[in-house]
Design a protein around this motif. Structure first.
Motif, PDB file in Angstrom:
ATOM      1  N   THR A 154      48.691   6.782  28.445  1.00  0.00           N
ATOM      2  CA  THR A 154      49.517   5.618  28.120  1.00  0.00           C
ATOM      3  C   THR A 154      49.063   4.904  26.857  1.00  0.00           C
ATOM      4  O   THR A 154      49.869   4.244  26.200  1.00  0.00           O
ATOM      5  CB  THR A 154      49.504   4.609  29.278  1.00  0.00           C
ATOM      6  N   SER A 155      47.787   5.000  26.532  1.00  0.00           N
ATOM      7  CA  SER A 155      47.299   4.298  25.343  1.00  0.00           C
ATOM      8  C   SER A 155      47.540   5.152  24.106  1.00  0.00           C
ATOM      9  O   SER A 155      47.530   6.381  24.156  1.00  0.00           O
ATOM     10  CB  SER A 155      45.805   3.985  25.472  1.00  0.00           C
ATOM     11  N   ARG A 156      47.748   4.470  22.982  1.00  0.00           N
ATOM     12  CA  ARG A 156      47.981   5.206  21.729  1.00  0.00           C
ATOM     13  C   ARG A 156      46.760   6.040  21.361  1.00  0.00           C
ATOM     14  O   ARG A 156      46.889   7.144  20.841  1.00  0.00           O
ATOM     15  CB  ARG A 156      48.321   4.219  20.598  1.00  0.00           C
ATOM     16  N   ASP A 157      45.556   5.527  21.656  1.00  0.00           N
ATOM     17  CA  ASP A 157      44.339   6.283  21.349  1.00  0.00           C
ATOM     18  C   ASP A 157      44.320   7.610  22.098  1.00  0.00           C
ATOM     19  O   ASP A 157      43.954   8.654  21.540  1.00  0.00           O
ATOM     20  CB  ASP A 157      43.091   5.470  21.710  1.00  0.00           C
ATOM     21  N   MET A 158      44.712   7.582  23.380  1.00  0.00           N
ATOM     22  CA  MET A 158      44.724   8.811  24.163  1.00  0.00           C
ATOM     23  C   MET A 158      45.820   9.761  23.669  1.00  0.00           C
ATOM     24  O   MET A 158      45.632  10.979  23.623  1.00  0.00           O
ATOM     25  CB  MET A 158      44.922   8.492  25.643  1.00  0.00           C
ATOM     26  N   GLN A 159      46.961   9.221  23.283  1.00  0.00           N
ATOM     27  CA  GLN A 159      48.044  10.072  22.791  1.00  0.00           C
ATOM     28  C   GLN A 159      47.644  10.741  21.480  1.00  0.00           C
ATOM     29  O   GLN A 159      47.928  11.919  21.262  1.00  0.00           O
ATOM     30  CB  GLN A 159      49.321   9.252  22.633  1.00  0.00           C
ATOM     31  N   MET A 205      44.598  11.433  20.625  1.00  0.00           N
ATOM     32  CA  MET A 205      43.575  12.421  20.971  1.00  0.00           C
ATOM     33  C   MET A 205      44.206  13.758  21.369  1.00  0.00           C
ATOM     34  O   MET A 205      43.702  14.827  21.029  1.00  0.00           O
ATOM     35  CB  MET A 205      42.701  11.885  22.112  1.00  0.00           C
ATOM     36  N   TYR A 206      45.346  13.696  22.089  1.00  0.00           N
ATOM     37  CA  TYR A 206      45.995  14.910  22.572  1.00  0.00           C
ATOM     38  C   TYR A 206      47.189  15.320  21.718  1.00  0.00           C
ATOM     39  O   TYR A 206      47.870  16.306  22.031  1.00  0.00           O
ATOM     40  CB  TYR A 206      46.434  14.730  24.032  1.00  0.00           C
ATOM     41  N   GLY A 207      47.466  14.576  20.643  1.00  0.00           N
ATOM     42  CA  GLY A 207      48.531  14.957  19.735  1.00  0.00           C
ATOM     43  C   GLY A 207      49.918  14.862  20.341  1.00  0.00           C
ATOM     44  O   GLY A 207      50.771  15.714  20.099  1.00  0.00           O
ATOM     45  N   ILE A 208      50.152  13.804  21.144  1.00  0.00           N
ATOM     46  CA  ILE A 208      51.443  13.653  21.817  1.00  0.00           C
ATOM     47  C   ILE A 208      51.957  12.222  21.610  1.00  0.00           C
ATOM     48  O   ILE A 208      51.256  11.372  21.044  1.00  0.00           O
ATOM     49  CB  ILE A 208      51.335  13.939  23.326  1.00  0.00           C
ATOM     50  N   ASP A 209      53.165  11.962  22.093  1.00  0.00           N
ATOM     51  CA  ASP A 209      53.721  10.617  21.957  1.00  0.00           C
ATOM     52  C   ASP A 209      54.389  10.138  23.244  1.00  0.00           C
ATOM     53  O   ASP A 209      55.262   9.274  23.222  1.00  0.00           O
ATOM     54  CB  ASP A 209      54.719  10.563  20.803  1.00  0.00           C
ATOM     55  N   THR A 210      53.971  10.700  24.380  1.00  0.00           N
ATOM     56  CA  THR A 210      54.558  10.304  25.659  1.00  0.00           C
ATOM     57  C   THR A 210      53.490  10.307  26.747  1.00  0.00           C
ATOM     58  O   THR A 210      52.541  11.110  26.689  1.00  0.00           O
ATOM     59  CB  THR A 210      55.705  11.257  26.060  1.00  0.00           C
ATOM     60  N   PRO A 211      53.605   9.425  27.734  1.00  0.00           N
ATOM     61  CA  PRO A 211      52.693   9.487  28.882  1.00  0.00           C
ATOM     62  C   PRO A 211      52.998  10.698  29.763  1.00  0.00           C
ATOM     63  O   PRO A 211      53.941  11.455  29.515  1.00  0.00           O
ATOM     64  CB  PRO A 211      52.987   8.181  29.643  1.00  0.00           C
ATOM     65  N   ASP A 212      52.190  10.861  30.799  1.00  0.00           N
ATOM     66  CA  ASP A 212      52.500  11.826  31.848  1.00  0.00           C
ATOM     67  C   ASP A 212      52.200  11.172  33.195  1.00  0.00           C
ATOM     68  O   ASP A 212      51.797  10.015  33.245  1.00  0.00           O
ATOM     69  CB  ASP A 212      51.744  13.153  31.666  1.00  0.00           C
ATOM     70  N   CYS A 213      52.417  11.896  34.272  1.00  0.00           N
ATOM     71  CA  CYS A 213      52.215  11.281  35.580  1.00  0.00           C
ATOM     72  C   CYS A 213      51.862  12.332  36.623  1.00  0.00           C
ATOM     73  O   CYS A 213      52.108  13.534  36.433  1.00  0.00           O
ATOM     74  CB  CYS A 213      53.443  10.500  36.026  1.00  0.00           C
ATOM     75  N   GLY A 214      51.269  11.856  37.718  1.00  0.00           N
ATOM     76  CA  GLY A 214      50.875  12.748  38.797  1.00  0.00           C
ATOM     77  C   GLY A 214      50.857  12.010  40.128  1.00  0.00           C
ATOM     78  O   GLY A 214      51.192  10.823  40.218  1.00  0.00           O
ATOM     79  N   HIS A 215      50.455  12.723  41.170  1.00  0.00           N
ATOM     80  CA  HIS A 215      50.438  12.204  42.532  1.00  0.00           C
ATOM     81  C   HIS A 215      49.001  11.959  43.001  1.00  0.00           C
ATOM     82  O   HIS A 215      48.089  12.713  42.653  1.00  0.00           O
ATOM     83  CB  HIS A 215      51.100  13.200  43.488  1.00  0.00           C
TER      84      HIS A 215
END
Length: 264
Positions: A67-72, A74-84
């Motif tokens: 969710t943070s821009r720093d994490m995005q 780091m992984y070269g993406i522009d969207t969050p992800d989610c899990g259970h």
């Protein structure tokens, strides 16, 4: 919601299930299926979730990642992800985690929401989330990966239940109208040394915006956020690697602290 799932998707889900059982990481799914799409990755996740539920494991919540821009970045993406989140992922505050129960753990610290009402997409807003929230807590998420050396693309981490592992919650519930979530500050200590600092707005400008995104995203798959569920809303700072014997403490302004340690 009825979905047609290919045999290849089922096979990739089974690879992840076996990796978790054996505690032996596997090659990235994006190497095994280079054309793996994000929608297929979510289908793999749901196949793994279905298998765990068939074994009697109970879903107790959901998580949002990246969710943070720093994490995005780091992984070269522009969207969050989610899990259970499942009932066997819960670690009590101030308890020790055995390194035999994880593969390659990392630490993320975030604000957890506990719901008192269902949230169902596709038009959930921040205000809807706040009205549906019973209380918030500080949390430490122990993320983990069934993929070798964390060599993951977005599709890999989505398929792998958003790299979920375990999580720890603080002990003192706080009502959302008693705090300004975007302004909550956080400090993370590793063995007593300050390692990371963050603030609530690092998670999509407002942690409740992350929960709204989650409700709307999961609606695509017919999944509802249920009353009583815990929602981990996303890291307020980048991850920290775990070493044997480490102790982590996350201190949140107005929310208190949460702590976890790891066996040597």
């Amino acid at each position: 919601m009825s979905r047609v799932v290919s045999e290849k998707i089922k096979d990739l889900a089974n690879y992840l299930i076996e990796a978790e059982k054996s505690q032996k990481p596997i090659d990235p799914l994006t190497q095994l299926k280079p054309d793996l799409t994000l929608d297929e990755a979510y289908e793999i996740q749901l196949q793994v979730v279905q298998e765990k539920r068939s074994q009697g494991l109970r879903i107790v919540g959901k998580k949002i990642g990246l969710t943070s821009r720093d994490m995005q970045i780091m992984y070269g993406i522009d969207t969050p992800d989610c899990g259970h989140l499942f009932e066997n992922m819960i670690v009590e505050n101030n308890h020790e985690v055995s390194l035999n129960d994880v593969i390659q753990p990392k630490i993320e610290c975030e604000i957890a929401f506990v719901l008192k009402k269902d949230l169902q997409g596709t038009n959930v807003t921040v205000e809807d989330v706040l009205q549906a929230t019973d209380y918030v807590l500080p949390s430490i998420e122990i993320i983990d990966s069934r993929i070798k050396d964390w060599k993951v693309k977005l599709q890999d981490t989505v398929a792998d239940n958003a790299s979920s592992g375990l999580y720890v919650l603080g002990d003192q519930p706080v009502l959302v109208d008693q705090v300004n979530l975007p302004d909550i500050t956080m400090k993370v200590y590793q063995n007593g040394q300050l390692m990371k600092e963050g603030i609530g707005k690092n998670a999509m400008e407002h942690p409740a915006a992350c929960v709204a995104w989650l409700a709307n995203k999961l609606a695509e798959f017919g999944v509802v956020l249920r009353a009583g569920e815990v929602i981990l809303s996303g890291a307020l700072a980048t991850t920290i690697d775990v070493e044997p014997g480490d102790e982590f403490t996350a201190v949140f302004d107005h929310l208190g602290e949460v702590k976890v340690s790891f066996s040597k």
